[in-house]
Scaffold this motif. Structure first.
Motif, mmCIF file in Angstrom:
data_model
loop_
_atom_site.group_PDB
_atom_site.id
_atom_site.type_symbol
_atom_site.label_atom_id
_atom_site.label_comp_id
_atom_site.label_asym_id
_atom_site.label_seq_id
_atom_site.Cartn_x
_atom_site.Cartn_y
_atom_site.Cartn_z
ATOM 1 N N THR A 1 7.793 -2.226 -2.949
ATOM 2 C CA THR A 1 7.760 -3.628 -3.258
ATOM 3 C C THR A 1 9.124 -3.743 -4.093
ATOM 4 O OG1 THR A 1 5.692 -4.065 -2.993
ATOM 5 C CG2 THR A 1 6.730 -5.683 -4.105
ATOM 6 N N TRP B 1 -6.980 -2.605 -4.637
ATOM 7 C CA TRP B 1 -7.214 -3.470 -3.471
ATOM 8 C C TRP B 1 -5.853 -3.587 -2.739
ATOM 9 C CZ3 TRP B 1 -3.597 -7.629 -3.243
ATOM 10 C CH2 TRP B 1 -2.591 -7.735 -4.424
ATOM 11 N N MET B 2 -4.743 -3.157 -3.190
ATOM 12 C CA MET B 2 -3.373 -3.033 -2.566
ATOM 13 C C MET B 2 -3.625 -1.856 -1.519
ATOM 14 S SD MET B 2 -0.141 -3.797 -4.820
ATOM 15 C CE MET B 2 -0.321 -2.437 -6.021
ATOM 16 N N TRP C 1 -5.785 -3.073 1.533
ATOM 17 C CA TRP C 1 -5.221 -4.081 2.146
ATOM 18 C C TRP C 1 -3.849 -3.661 2.294
ATOM 19 C CZ3 TRP C 1 -8.232 -7.782 4.709
ATOM 20 C CH2 TRP C 1 -9.389 -8.127 3.960
ATOM 21 N N SER C 2 -3.498 -2.616 2.615
ATOM 22 C CA SER C 2 -2.143 -2.044 2.738
ATOM 23 C C SER C 2 -1.055 -2.657 3.725
ATOM 24 C CB SER C 2 -2.219 -0.627 2.893
ATOM 25 O OG SER C 2 -2.886 -0.287 3.848
ATOM 26 N N THR D 1 -1.766 -5.748 5.240
ATOM 27 C CA THR D 1 -1.344 -7.010 4.934
ATOM 28 C C THR D 1 -0.215 -7.273 3.904
ATOM 29 O OG1 THR D 1 -3.809 -7.526 5.383
ATOM 30 C CG2 THR D 1 -2.442 -9.138 4.009
ATOM 31 N N TRP D 2 -0.593 -6.213 2.662
ATOM 32 C CA TRP D 2 0.649 -6.476 1.663
ATOM 33 C C TRP D 2 1.980 -5.932 2.288
ATOM 34 C CZ3 TRP D 2 0.409 -7.176 -3.414
ATOM 35 C CH2 TRP D 2 1.545 -7.027 -4.253
ATOM 36 N N TYR D 3 2.082 -5.082 3.071
ATOM 37 C CA TYR D 3 3.193 -4.794 3.813
ATOM 38 C C TYR D 3 3.822 -5.704 4.567
ATOM 39 C CZ TYR D 3 7.063 -2.125 6.249
ATOM 40 O OH TYR D 3 7.984 -1.802 7.028
ATOM 41 N N LEU E 1 3.186 -9.065 4.318
ATOM 42 C CA LEU E 1 3.538 -10.347 3.576
ATOM 43 C C LEU E 1 4.434 -10.287 2.339
ATOM 44 C CD1 LEU E 1 -0.068 -11.595 3.264
ATOM 45 C CD2 LEU E 1 1.822 -12.509 4.854
ATOM 46 N N HIS E 2 4.473 -8.955 1.762
ATOM 47 C CA HIS E 2 5.550 -8.888 0.588
ATOM 48 C C HIS E 2 7.045 -9.388 0.867
ATOM 49 C CE1 HIS E 2 7.102 -5.101 2.110
ATOM 50 N NE2 HIS E 2 7.717 -5.184 0.931
ATOM 51 N N GLN E 3 7.439 -9.014 1.911
ATOM 52 C CA GLN E 3 8.823 -9.267 2.089
ATOM 53 C C GLN E 3 9.144 -10.625 2.323
ATOM 54 O OE1 GLN E 3 11.499 -8.132 0.974
ATOM 55 N NE2 GLN E 3 12.521 -7.025 2.603
#
Length: 221
Positions: A2, A194-195, A198-199, A201-203, A205-207
């Motif tokens: 991130t 939790w990251m 939900w890895s 999903t994080w990948y 949405l973060h960008q």
């Protein structure tokens, strides 16, 4: 990852002046991030097979990864039409997951297979490479003589070797030190757990979130 992408976004919108494509400070970070991704994906497959995960559940998760890879291609084409991502980390993971799952019974041979896969690109530099291997039709295999123009490129060679090593390491840990894999999460790490759950999903949405924030900052500036 991130933090790396945040600085990449700042650079893209001219808040920084860095060379993310050639400066070792950034390229080695990328190598470390991708290596950790693929090693953990391989280790995760070791856990899944040890727990008896069936093919139907595997394919459901695989479809999620492959679908997200297509979304990455579409999104990167909008931002980088001349260097969009056609075989990046999610595309690579989708392809490698199938190979690693099919070879899960390789045992100790996975260490050797991984070493050969990692060494293969270096061998390609000393051997003739047909031009077709450098085209998008086949360059996803990794047997190339020049890198393609794309924002993210994670071919099977050498990266399949890292995932094989993750699988081999996971199988060894489950056999010799199962507590390290199956034990409770340390208290200090629980806020971040939790990251991991939900890895994907994080990948995904973060960008978009960070790019939107930097674009807003650009308008304010």
């Amino acid at each position: 990852m991130t933090a790396y992408h945040f600085f990449f976004d700042l650079n893209h919108f001219r808040f920084l002046r860095e060379d993310f494509y050639r400066d070792p400070f950034w390229t080695w970070q990328r190598t470390a991030i991708v290596s950790l991704f693929l090693f953990c994906a391989g280790l995760g497959q070791a856990v899944a097979t040890q727990q008896g995960q069936g093919w139907p559940r595997f394919w459901r998760r695989w479809l999620q990864v492959a679908g997200c890879a297509l979304l990455v291609t579409a999104g990167s084409w909008l931002m980088f039409p001349r260097s969009f991502i056609y075989f990046g980390v999610l595309h690579g993971i989708a392809a490698m997951l199938v190979v690693v799952r099919l070879t899960a019974g390789g045992g100790r041979w996975l260490w050797l297979a991984g070493a050969l896969a990692i060494a293969a690109p270096f061998a390609a530099r000393a051997m003739p490479v047909f031009e077709i291997m450098n085209t998008p039709i086949l360059n996803w295999l990794g047997w190339i003589s020049r890198k393609p123009v794309t924002e993210d490129y994670v071919p099977l060679l050498p990266w399949l070797g890292v995932m094989w090593w993750g699988m081999a390491a996971g199988q060894w840990l489950l056999r010799e030190q199962p507590g390290l894999v199956q034990g409770a999460i340390p208290r200090a790490a629980k806020p971040l757990a939790w990251m991991g759950r939900w890895s994907l999903t994080w990948y995904m949405l973060h960008q978009p979130v960070m790019i939107g924030a930097v674009m807003l900052l650009t308008l304010v500036r």
